[in-house]
Design a protein around this motif. Structure first.
Motif, PDB file in Angstrom:
ATOM      1  N   ILE A  83      18.141  -8.916 -57.757  1.00 18.97           N
ATOM      2  CA  ILE A  83      18.896  -7.706 -58.110  1.00 18.97           C
ATOM      3  C   ILE A  83      19.446  -7.060 -56.847  1.00 18.97           C
ATOM      4  O   ILE A  83      20.602  -6.613 -56.808  1.00 18.97           O
ATOM      5  N   TRP A  97      22.364  -9.137 -55.545  1.00 22.05           N
ATOM      6  CA  TRP A  97      23.516  -8.926 -56.429  1.00 22.05           C
ATOM      7  C   TRP A  97      24.195  -7.601 -56.090  1.00 22.05           C
ATOM      8  O   TRP A  97      25.421  -7.521 -56.006  1.00 22.05           O
ATOM      9  N   CYS A 157      21.888 -10.735 -63.850  1.00 24.89           N
ATOM     10  CA  CYS A 157      20.494 -10.478 -63.470  1.00 24.89           C
ATOM     11  C   CYS A 157      19.481 -10.547 -64.610  1.00 24.89           C
ATOM     12  O   CYS A 157      18.274 -10.463 -64.351  1.00 24.89           O
TER      13      CYS A 157
END
Length: 362
Positions: free
Chosen positions: A278, A281, A269
């Protein structure tokens, strides 16, 4: 920023002073009535061994019935007062939601202007002028974000007032009903029903998370220019105008060590300014949650200001308050240093899309 019809920072004190006082007065009257009835019932019990005529017994029974009737009348008045207060609260809540929609439309308009500027830049426009305009637009966005958050905090305050009034009144009315049915007195009190749960995390999560918070807070009130110099000076990325994720990444990397941030966060990230990246993820590795009770200091908070489902902003979680709000430390937000700085914030859960539980990752 003062909105049309409502100042988001003014709260609902005017409503509480009027309706709250009425409700409290009615509650006090009801409690006094119940206590008087309780005392009368106690005296009856003490006298029950005496020889009473049928008329005397009837008079005392009628006296209790009369007192219970007065208590029930007080209960009805309380219900009316609370209902009136709740109606006014709900009208203001509706007004707040309408203004949130207006602010969200303003966010969309600003984003459209930003896209237009980016297109002009690609066509060879004046870079200096466009950067200045972009900075102004980003500052406006931050102000709108704070206004939305402030309005949600006011909504929470109004909803808490409604719930609190109803809880207190329900307790008083239950006491009155209990008195009417059995002659018993007031109950000892009303529980708030708070349920605290314990969770298991990495053994070092709390210590490391607090270190992240402590590291981040030393930059409180530093503006964008100062943070750009600091972050770039340490070899980290810094995207002008959209550096909230850069600040978070910088703090995690400096505290954990570049290769030790949980979940390979840095390698995955650190090269993006996108909060949605983010968020995605986090969902892919199981660290995503919408439950703030599972968080530790140093975990991440993803905000969604326009309720689009995407991540608009990210901050570092510090703690959760009893009223449901959370405390954060954030970069690229408004505060004492201006429209784009590092600042400690108190945020409403209504502005939050979810959380990244770094403390839960190995």
């Amino acid at each position: 920023m003062t909105l049309s019809g409502v100042n988001p920072t003014s709260g609902n004190s005017g409503i509480q002073k009027t309706d709250g006082a009425t409700v409290k007065k009615k509650l006090a009257e009801a409690n006094k009535t119940v206590l008087n009835a309780k005392a009368q019932k106690t005296n009856e019990n003490e006298l029950q061994t005496l020889e009473l005529s049928e008329n005397e017994g009837t008079e005392k029974t009628n006296g209790v019935n009369k007192t219970a009737g007065v208590a029930q009348s007080a209960a009805d008045e309380i219900k009316t007062a609370v209902s009136s207060a709740e109606e006014k609260y709900n009208k203001n809540i509706q007004l707040y939601y309408e203004q949130i929609e207006t602010l969200r439309q303003q966010l969309k308009d600003i984003d459209e202007q930003r896209r237009s500027l980016a297109q002009q830049l690609s066509q060879g426009g004046d870079i200096s002028q466009m950067q200045s305009t972009m900075t102004q637009l980003n500052s406006q966005k931050n102000q709108i974000y704070d206004s939305i958050n402030a309005i949600f905090l006011n909504i929470m305050s109004l909803e808490d007032s409604i719930a609190s009034n109803n809880s207190i009144v329900d307790g008083a009315i239950n006491d009155i009903n209990s008195l009417s049915a059995t002659g018993s007195g007031l109950s000892s009190g009303v529980s708030d029903g708070v349920n605290n749960s314990n969770y298991t995390f990495r053994a070092d999560a709390n210590a490391t998370g607090n270190a992240v918070v402590k590291f981040a807070q030393q930059f409180d009130d530093k503006n964008q220019s100062q943070m750009a110099q600091i972050i770039r000076g340490r070899g980290s990325n810094f995207h002008e105008g959209v550096w909230c994720a850069d600040f978070v990444t910088f703090c995690l990397k400096e505290t954990y060590g570049k290769d030790n941030v949980p979940g390979n966060f840095i390698n995955t990230c650190s090269n993006t300014a996108g909060c949605t990246s983010i968020m995605n993820w986090s969902k892919s590795n199981g660290s995503w949650t919408t439950d703030p009770n599972t968080l530790q200091p140093g975990d991440l908070v993803i905000f969604d200001w326009d309720n689009s489902g995407d991540g608009d902003h990210v901050g570092i979680f510090i703690s959760k308050n009893a009223d449901g709000t959370i405390n954060t430390i954030e970069g690229n937000t408004s505060g004492a240093a201006g429209g784009s700085c590092v600042e400690n914030k108190k945020r409403s859960p209504a502005t939050i899309r979810g959380y990244v539980r770094l403390s839960g990752l190995k």
